[in-house]
Write a protein that holds these residues in place. Structure first.
Motif, PDB file in Angstrom:
ATOM      1  N   ASP A 150      29.574  45.217  47.621  1.00 53.58           N
ATOM      2  CA  ASP A 150      29.559  43.758  47.759  1.00 53.58           C
ATOM      3  C   ASP A 150      28.385  43.286  48.621  1.00 53.58           C
ATOM      4  O   ASP A 150      28.059  42.092  48.623  1.00 53.58           O
ATOM      5  CB  ASP A 150      30.869  43.263  48.397  1.00 53.58           C
ATOM      6  CG  ASP A 150      32.061  43.433  47.463  1.00 53.58           C
ATOM      7  OD1 ASP A 150      31.846  43.445  46.234  1.00 53.58           O
ATOM      8  OD2 ASP A 150      33.196  43.551  47.959  1.00 53.58           O
ATOM      9  N   ASN A 155      24.192  44.261  45.751  1.00 51.24           N
ATOM     10  CA  ASN A 155      24.585  43.119  44.931  1.00 51.24           C
ATOM     11  C   ASN A 155      23.691  41.929  45.276  1.00 51.24           C
ATOM     12  O   ASN A 155      24.140  40.925  45.830  1.00 51.24           O
ATOM     13  CB  ASN A 155      26.062  42.786  45.191  1.00 51.24           C
ATOM     14  CG  ASN A 155      26.603  41.710  44.266  1.00 51.24           C
ATOM     15  OD1 ASN A 155      25.966  41.342  43.274  1.00 51.24           O
ATOM     16  ND2 ASN A 155      27.778  41.189  44.595  1.00 51.24           N
ATOM     17  N   GLY A 158      24.697  38.419  44.457  1.00 49.89           N
ATOM     18  CA  GLY A 158      25.938  37.904  45.042  1.00 49.89           C
ATOM     19  C   GLY A 158      27.009  37.636  44.014  1.00 49.89           C
ATOM     20  O   GLY A 158      27.776  36.663  44.125  1.00 49.89           O
ATOM     21  N   ALA A 160      30.406  37.637  42.272  1.00 53.17           N
ATOM     22  CA  ALA A 160      31.763  37.734  42.813  1.00 53.17           C
ATOM     23  C   ALA A 160      32.570  38.809  42.085  1.00 53.17           C
ATOM     24  O   ALA A 160      32.304  39.139  40.922  1.00 53.17           O
ATOM     25  CB  ALA A 160      32.474  36.389  42.687  1.00 53.17           C
ATOM     26  N   ARG A 161      33.552  39.328  42.770  1.00 53.34           N
ATOM     27  CA  ARG A 161      34.420  40.332  42.145  1.00 53.34           C
ATOM     28  C   ARG A 161      35.159  39.758  40.941  1.00 53.34           C
ATOM     29  O   ARG A 161      35.421  40.486  39.975  1.00 53.34           O
ATOM     30  CB  ARG A 161      35.419  40.882  43.166  1.00 53.34           C
ATOM     31  CG  ARG A 161      34.792  41.809  44.191  1.00 53.34           C
ATOM     32  CD  ARG A 161      35.858  42.586  44.950  1.00 53.34           C
ATOM     33  NE  ARG A 161      35.262  43.547  45.875  1.00 53.34           N
ATOM     34  CZ  ARG A 161      35.933  44.534  46.469  1.00 53.34           C
ATOM     35  NH1 ARG A 161      37.244  44.662  46.230  1.00 53.34           N
ATOM     36  NH2 ARG A 161      35.326  45.373  47.291  1.00 53.34           N
ATOM     37  N   GLU A 162      35.496  38.506  40.980  1.00 60.51           N
ATOM     38  CA  GLU A 162      36.219  37.913  39.850  1.00 60.51           C
ATOM     39  C   GLU A 162      35.364  37.865  38.587  1.00 60.51           C
ATOM     40  O   GLU A 162      35.887  37.696  37.486  1.00 60.51           O
ATOM     41  CB  GLU A 162      36.711  36.513  40.214  1.00 60.51           C
ATOM     42  CG  GLU A 162      35.589  35.526  40.495  1.00 60.51           C
ATOM     43  CD  GLU A 162      36.117  34.210  41.051  1.00 60.51           C
ATOM     44  OE1 GLU A 162      35.429  33.196  40.859  1.00 60.51           O
ATOM     45  OE2 GLU A 162      37.195  34.217  41.668  1.00 60.51           O
ATOM     46  N   ASP A 163      34.056  38.034  38.745  1.00 51.92           N
ATOM     47  CA  ASP A 163      33.143  38.087  37.604  1.00 51.92           C
ATOM     48  C   ASP A 163      32.697  39.509  37.300  1.00 51.92           C
ATOM     49  O   ASP A 163      31.749  39.730  36.541  1.00 51.92           O
ATOM     50  CB  ASP A 163      31.905  37.219  37.874  1.00 51.92           C
ATOM     51  CG  ASP A 163      32.253  35.749  38.007  1.00 51.92           C
ATOM     52  OD1 ASP A 163      33.066  35.261  37.201  1.00 51.92           O
ATOM     53  OD2 ASP A 163      31.720  35.095  38.929  1.00 51.92           O
ATOM     54  N   THR A 164      33.380  40.477  37.909  1.00 49.25           N
ATOM     55  CA  THR A 164      33.007  41.889  37.790  1.00 49.25           C
ATOM     56  C   THR A 164      34.143  42.678  37.158  1.00 49.25           C
ATOM     57  O   THR A 164      35.318  42.477  37.483  1.00 49.25           O
ATOM     58  CB  THR A 164      32.697  42.480  39.183  1.00 49.25           C
ATOM     59  OG1 THR A 164      31.634  41.732  39.788  1.00 49.25           O
ATOM     60  CG2 THR A 164      32.300  43.946  39.087  1.00 49.25           C
ATOM     61  N   TYR A 195      38.856  42.172  41.485  1.00 49.45           N
ATOM     62  CA  TYR A 195      38.040  42.343  40.290  1.00 49.45           C
ATOM     63  C   TYR A 195      38.717  41.687  39.093  1.00 49.45           C
ATOM     64  O   TYR A 195      39.957  41.633  39.010  1.00 49.45           O
ATOM     65  CB  TYR A 195      37.805  43.826  39.999  1.00 49.45           C
ATOM     66  CG  TYR A 195      36.859  44.480  40.978  1.00 49.45           C
ATOM     67  CD1 TYR A 195      35.488  44.243  40.909  1.00 49.45           C
ATOM     68  CD2 TYR A 195      37.329  45.315  41.988  1.00 49.45           C
ATOM     69  CE1 TYR A 195      34.617  44.823  41.813  1.00 49.45           C
ATOM     70  CE2 TYR A 195      36.467  45.906  42.893  1.00 49.45           C
ATOM     71  CZ  TYR A 195      35.114  45.651  42.797  1.00 49.45           C
ATOM     72  OH  TYR A 195      34.255  46.226  43.710  1.00 49.45           O
TER      73      TYR A 195
END
Length: 361
Positions: A150, A155, A158, A160-164, A195
């Motif tokens: 992160d 990264n 930047g 986000a985990r929600e986009d990963t 995620y």
């Protein structure tokens, strides 16, 4: 213009802290020697990984010898490891499989080799321990690495985990029980991680394969894919994961893809190994065998003959190694593993694979 990020495989030194020789390990009840059994690899770096692992673990406690050996593909063999312990004057040995999950190698192949070794040294008693399994320390290991990813150096966009999407890559086994544990580990790691999702795939033996894992990951339209090779050491298969990841990044340059390194010499692994070693000394080894196809087949065979037994298939409930598993000891370890050899893949066709997966060879 798309923001591109080449596939990056962080080195262990960059993403982990150095091994702390002052790791606090609980004391051993006995000074019994430890035979560490790795799978083995034709890749010299993969072979060296186990040797370095054994040497680092020995450094933490020199009260008893640690003898590394391999099931197949390289030496020293299990027989040679046992010979070494006997040469040192020992007749009681702890034996630990340096394996992540309990598939055929753990359940049969190592124990069969120990049975052969007993024929050479009938005075030796083996105390066989557990594989690593799904342990809190391993979860912490991967969580700490994912937190590193992160940071801006890994990264820069930047994302986000929600986009990963997390792509969890297991080795693959011909044992449904072990393959199921890969899914369980991935799910536990994903829970609460933030995620978008986790996709599970395998680099060999079973399905879905890594290429299919990437295809499924892209269905979520992620801005980033993180590949997690669930391996202890490098080798032919880990390098294959890196190569395929690099190919996928080239084919789909708009989705930054990063591939984590294998576990390596991580302090958490030494702590888990210490727990497993103590279990062998206290006679507290326990495994969950309810879904093991080998046990189920043995029980079914017993019922068909009017017997209520499981052919000695005790999987290490005490595992002071007087078992036979009801199998011949004359097999040759050719279980269809993808070690990089050009042999045809017996599991290449998923339909046929699923027909045979519960069969016991």
């Amino acid at each position: 213009m798309s923001h591109l990020l080449s596939t990056v495989t962080p080195s262990l030194s960059e993403i982990d802290v150095a091994i702390d020789t002052a790791i606090a390990l609980p004391p051993l009840p006995e000074n019994r020697p430890l035979l560490l059994v790795g799978h083995g690899s034709r890749d010299e770096a993969g072979r060296q990984g186990l040797l370095d692992f054994a040497a680092a673990y020995q450094q933490l406690d020199t009260s008893r010898p640690i003898i590394p050996c391999f099931l197949e593909l390289t030496e020293p063999s299990i027989q040679q490891g046992v010979d070494e312990c006997v040469k040192l004057g020992y007749t009681d040995l702890s034996v630990l499989p340096v394996l992540l999950f309990a598939a055929r190698h753990n359940k049969f192949d190592i124990t069969n080799e120990l049975d052969r070794a007993r024929q050479q040294h009938p005075q030796v008693k083996f105390h066989y321990g557990r594989h690593f399994g799904i342990a809190p320390g391993i979860l912490d290991l991967w969580r700490s690495r994912l937190e590193e990813l992160d940071k801006p150096e890994w990264n820069p966009q930047g994302i986000a985990r929600e986009d990963t999407v997390l792509l969890f890559v297991g080795r693959g086994a011909s044992d449904p029980d072990a393959n199921g544990d890969v899914y369980k580990m991935a799910r536990v790691l994903w829970e609460g991680s933030g995620y978008n999702t986790v996709e599970v795939c395998f680099i060999g033996i079973t399905h879905p394969r890594l290429e299919e894992g990437f295809r499924r990951a892209r269905l979520y339209q992620p801005k980033r894919i993180v590949v997690l090779p669930y391996f202890l050491f490098t080798g032919v298969l880990v390098k294959k994961i890196y190569d395929i990841t690099a190919q996928q990044q080239t084919q789909f340059p708009d989705i930054p893809t990063i591939c984590l390194p294998e576990m390596g010499l991580h302090p958490h692994l030494f702590s888990i190994l210490r727990e497993r070693e103590i279990e062998t000394q206290l006679g507290q080894v326990a495994m969950n065998c309810e879904m093991c196809k080998f046990r189920l087949a043995a029980v079914e065979a017993g019922h068909s003959h009017g017997h209520n037994h499981d052919h000695g298939h005790n999987h290490g409930h005490s595992h002071d190694h007087g078992h036979s598993h009801g199998h011949s000891h004359n097999h040759s370890h050719n279980h269809g593993h993808d070690h990089g050899a050009p042999a045809p893949d017996p599991y290449a066709e998923p339909a046929k694979y699923h027909e045979r997966i519960w069969q016991v060879p």
